[in-house]
Design a protein around this motif. Structure first.
Motif, mmCIF file in Angstrom:
data_model
loop_
_atom_site.group_PDB
_atom_site.id
_atom_site.type_symbol
_atom_site.label_atom_id
_atom_site.label_comp_id
_atom_site.label_asym_id
_atom_site.label_seq_id
_atom_site.Cartn_x
_atom_site.Cartn_y
_atom_site.Cartn_z
ATOM 1 N N GLU A 52 15.174 -27.158 18.800
ATOM 2 C CA GLU A 52 13.791 -26.786 19.165
ATOM 3 C C GLU A 52 13.258 -26.042 18.271
ATOM 4 O OE1 GLU A 52 15.252 -26.217 24.192
ATOM 5 O OE2 GLU A 52 15.065 -24.502 22.681
ATOM 6 N N LEU A 53 14.008 -25.289 17.409
ATOM 7 C CA LEU A 53 13.218 -24.648 16.122
ATOM 8 C C LEU A 53 12.691 -25.910 15.164
ATOM 9 C CD1 LEU A 53 12.301 -22.271 14.763
ATOM 10 C CD2 LEU A 53 14.717 -22.012 13.857
ATOM 11 N N GLY A 54 13.749 -26.767 14.901
ATOM 12 C CA GLY A 54 13.538 -27.715 13.994
ATOM 13 C C GLY A 54 12.008 -28.638 14.676
ATOM 14 N N ALA A 55 11.958 -28.688 15.626
ATOM 15 C CA ALA A 55 10.762 -29.323 16.187
ATOM 16 C C ALA A 55 9.501 -28.672 16.054
ATOM 17 C CB ALA A 55 11.146 -29.983 17.639
ATOM 18 N N HIS A 56 9.744 -27.269 16.224
ATOM 19 C CA HIS A 56 8.530 -26.453 16.051
ATOM 20 C C HIS A 56 8.033 -26.239 14.629
ATOM 21 C CE1 HIS A 56 6.251 -22.837 16.964
ATOM 22 N NE2 HIS A 56 6.651 -22.348 16.028
ATOM 23 N N LEU A 57 9.078 -26.440 13.696
ATOM 24 C CA LEU A 57 8.586 -26.556 12.317
ATOM 25 C C LEU A 57 8.468 -27.816 11.632
ATOM 26 C CD1 LEU A 57 11.279 -23.722 11.136
ATOM 27 C CD2 LEU A 57 8.714 -23.428 11.670
ATOM 28 N N GLY A 58 8.246 -28.704 12.466
ATOM 29 C CA GLY A 58 7.691 -29.917 12.101
ATOM 30 C C GLY A 58 8.669 -31.003 11.726
ATOM 31 N N GLY A 59 9.987 -30.840 12.209
ATOM 32 C CA GLY A 59 11.046 -31.769 12.342
ATOM 33 C C GLY A 59 12.155 -31.673 11.298
ATOM 34 N N THR A 60 12.338 -30.484 10.923
ATOM 35 C CA THR A 60 13.205 -30.157 10.023
ATOM 36 C C THR A 60 14.723 -29.788 10.464
ATOM 37 O OG1 THR A 60 13.729 -28.695 7.679
ATOM 38 C CG2 THR A 60 13.059 -27.607 9.865
ATOM 39 N N HIS A 61 15.763 -30.018 9.675
ATOM 40 C CA HIS A 61 17.050 -29.427 10.204
ATOM 41 C C HIS A 61 17.252 -28.127 10.221
ATOM 42 C CE1 HIS A 61 18.440 -33.857 10.023
ATOM 43 N NE2 HIS A 61 17.780 -33.949 8.812
ATOM 44 N N VAL A 62 17.750 -27.580 11.186
ATOM 45 C CA VAL A 62 18.133 -26.353 11.340
ATOM 46 C C VAL A 62 19.600 -26.056 11.265
ATOM 47 C CG1 VAL A 62 17.591 -24.107 12.697
ATOM 48 C CG2 VAL A 62 15.851 -25.809 12.234
ATOM 49 N N ILE A 63 20.077 -25.248 10.686
ATOM 50 C CA ILE A 63 21.586 -24.877 10.642
ATOM 51 C C ILE A 63 21.738 -23.492 10.685
ATOM 52 C CG2 ILE A 63 23.728 -24.969 9.295
ATOM 53 C CD1 ILE A 63 20.875 -27.052 8.312
ATOM 54 N N PRO A 64 22.112 -23.023 12.419
ATOM 55 C CA PRO A 64 22.261 -21.476 12.578
ATOM 56 C C PRO A 64 23.417 -20.715 11.904
ATOM 57 C CG PRO A 64 22.085 -22.937 14.708
ATOM 58 C CD PRO A 64 22.102 -23.988 13.291
ATOM 59 N N CYS A 65 23.335 -19.820 11.528
ATOM 60 C CA CYS A 65 24.224 -18.870 11.111
ATOM 61 C C CYS A 65 24.384 -17.407 11.257
ATOM 62 C CB CYS A 65 24.298 -19.031 9.452
ATOM 63 S SG CYS A 65 22.820 -18.421 8.761
ATOM 64 N N ALA A 66 25.084 -16.571 10.698
ATOM 65 C CA ALA A 66 25.226 -15.161 11.521
ATOM 66 C C ALA A 66 24.173 -14.329 11.162
ATOM 67 C CB ALA A 66 26.448 -14.656 10.816
ATOM 68 N N ASN A 67 23.466 -14.358 9.902
ATOM 69 C CA ASN A 67 22.334 -13.466 9.694
ATOM 70 C C ASN A 67 21.437 -14.103 8.324
ATOM 71 O OD1 ASN A 67 23.623 -12.363 7.000
ATOM 72 N ND2 ASN A 67 25.271 -11.862 8.635
ATOM 73 N N GLY A 68 20.543 -13.399 8.101
ATOM 74 C CA GLY A 68 19.733 -13.977 6.962
ATOM 75 C C GLY A 68 20.273 -13.734 5.493
ATOM 76 N N THR A 69 21.310 -12.749 5.357
ATOM 77 C CA THR A 69 21.691 -12.753 4.189
ATOM 78 C C THR A 69 22.981 -13.793 3.903
ATOM 79 O OG1 THR A 69 21.399 -10.389 4.036
ATOM 80 C CG2 THR A 69 23.207 -11.088 2.420
ATOM 81 N N ASP A 70 23.629 -14.013 4.936
ATOM 82 C CA ASP A 70 24.429 -15.234 5.093
ATOM 83 C C ASP A 70 23.802 -16.510 4.802
ATOM 84 O OD1 ASP A 70 26.803 -13.988 5.405
ATOM 85 O OD2 ASP A 70 27.302 -14.893 7.456
ATOM 86 N N ALA A 71 22.447 -16.407 5.197
ATOM 87 C CA ALA A 71 21.650 -17.873 5.087
ATOM 88 C C ALA A 71 21.360 -18.043 3.390
ATOM 89 C CB ALA A 71 20.395 -17.820 5.943
ATOM 90 N N LEU A 72 21.111 -16.942 2.776
ATOM 91 C CA LEU A 72 20.858 -17.079 1.313
ATOM 92 C C LEU A 72 22.290 -17.315 0.631
ATOM 93 C CD1 LEU A 72 18.432 -13.837 1.122
ATOM 94 C CD2 LEU A 72 17.799 -16.190 0.447
ATOM 95 N N THR A 73 23.317 -16.642 0.806
ATOM 96 C CA THR A 73 24.439 -16.960 0.395
ATOM 97 C C THR A 73 24.831 -18.433 0.623
ATOM 98 O OG1 THR A 73 25.050 -14.656 0.776
ATOM 99 C CG2 THR A 73 26.888 -16.348 0.275
#
Length: 384
Positions: A52-73
């Motif tokens: 749903e988030l991927g569709a909201h953002l125009g069709g991108t792939h979304v990979i959930p993770c534990a937090n924003g710092t982990d996402a950057l890492t």
């Protein structure tokens, strides 16, 4: 500017209690469904939210993770940079932007920011490039996109990956000179975001995600976030245990449905602030890049006389108006990053912002009555 009587309800920097009360039935249903499914890790809500988030953002792939710092890492891990490779980051940012690079044995290279939008300065980025540069992290600060056109051009020309830290600008868009419009976080090689509760799209605990337009990149990020395994007990890479739990995903599915309305409400609050504060001689209202929409994670003014910023904050606090300083100390002045060897004065814009910015209350439920009270006291401070 006249000062009105105290508003009928207290003023909060962010009023999550009131926001959640409006959707309490939906949040309760999310809890009950999660309990009924009893799949608390990688349950069905996680995949549904990602889609749903991927569709909201125009069709991108979304990979959930534990937090924003982990996402950057994880974003940096997926680039497989050699030890000591340089990662260009803005000097005016939250420390997590540097932290992710430093934890991986990479070297944060700071550059100054633009004095109007506070976002990373593309000219400074280009000047900082060396043969050792492995990535550029652009932070979309306070709710609007950095100069993605210039940054994408630099990234492409020099073959350096562009990572977008979109934790504060979920849903913001950028218009390129050829008419292309893209969501923040979807232009570079990888985008990252945070669902920390205070974010525009916030969970009721920690959470984060990565964004990728390339399916192969998305598959690698998904694997790295799950211990580096392609299937259970088969590990091709050294990875992280970084998961968005099912309950948080269920909450985020609810809140995503309300995000467009919440964004519009924030923009309306910002417009009222603009109208009331633009003529005040003592401050500068937030600048807008006309190419980017602004979702106003923060409404951050600059106090023209830097010596008075702290006085204004203390005055507003005494009047019942909460404020916040993002950020009071530039990252190169943090003790943890003294080893980088930067000196006072190297990033004059960032250093000046740390002494002059002040964020006023902003959230979807801030009322005109509350805003009138806030701007009345801001105005009275500069009239005295």
């Amino acid at each position: 500017m006249s000062i009105l009587p105290a508003p009928s309800t207290p003023i909060y920097l962010l009023d999550l209690r009131a926001e959640h009360a409006l959707i309490q039935a939906e949040l309760d249903e999310a809890v009950q469904q999660t309990l009924a499914d009893a799949a608390f890790i990688q349950g069905p809500a996680v995949g549904l939210f990602a889609a749903e988030l991927g569709a909201h953002l125009g069709g991108t792939h979304v990979i959930p993770c534990a937090n924003g710092t982990d996402a950057l890492t994880l974003a940096l891990m997926s680039l497989d940079l050699p030890a000591g490779a340089e990662v260009i980051v803005p000097a005016f940012t939250y420390v997590a932007t540097l932290e992710a690079a430093a934890l991986l044995g990479l070297r944060p290279v700071l550059v100054d920011v633009c004095p109007d939008t506070f976002n990373i300065d593309p000219a400074a980025v280009e000047a900082a490039l060396t043969p050792h540069t492995g990535a550029i992290i652009a932070v979309h600060l306070f709710g609007q996109c950095a100069d993605l056109e210039a940054l994408r051009r630099i990234s492409t020309r020099h073959g350096v990956a562009l990572i977008e830290d979109n934790a504060q600008a979920i849903g913001a868009t950028f218009r390129f000179s050829d008419g292309e419009v893209a969501f923040g976080g979807t232009v570079g090689e990888i985008g990252t975001t945070s669902f920390f509760p205070s974010k525009n799209l916030g969970a009721l605990g920690d959470g984060g995600a990565l964004l990728a337009h390339d399916p192969a990149r998305a598959a690698l990020l998904r694997q790295l976030a799950n211990h580096g395994q392609s299937q259970k007990y088969h590990h091709q890479f050294i990875g992280l245990n970084s998961r968005l739990d099912t309950l948080q995903a269920a909450f985020l599915r609810v809140k995503l449905r309300h995000l467009p309305a919440a964004t519009a409400a924030r923009q309306a609050v910002a417009a009222r602030y603009d109208a009331a504060l633009a003529a005040l001689p003592g401050i500068a209202i937030p600048a807008r890049d006309p190419r980017s929409t602004h979702v106003f994670h923060q409404y951050t003014i600059m106090v023209n006389d830097t010596g008075r910023r702290d006085d204004l904050q203390h005055f507003l606090h005494r009047c019942g108006v909460p404020t916040m300083i993002y950020y009071p100390l530039p990252v190169h002045a943090q003790a943890a990053y003294a080893y980088l060897g930067y000196q006072p004065g190297q990033f004059p814009v960032a250093e000046q912002l740390c002494t002059s910015v002040l964020s006023l209350p902003i959230h979807p439920l801030l009322t005109p009555e509350q805003q009138d009270y806030i701007v009345g006291f801001v105005g009275s401070f500069f009239e005295n």
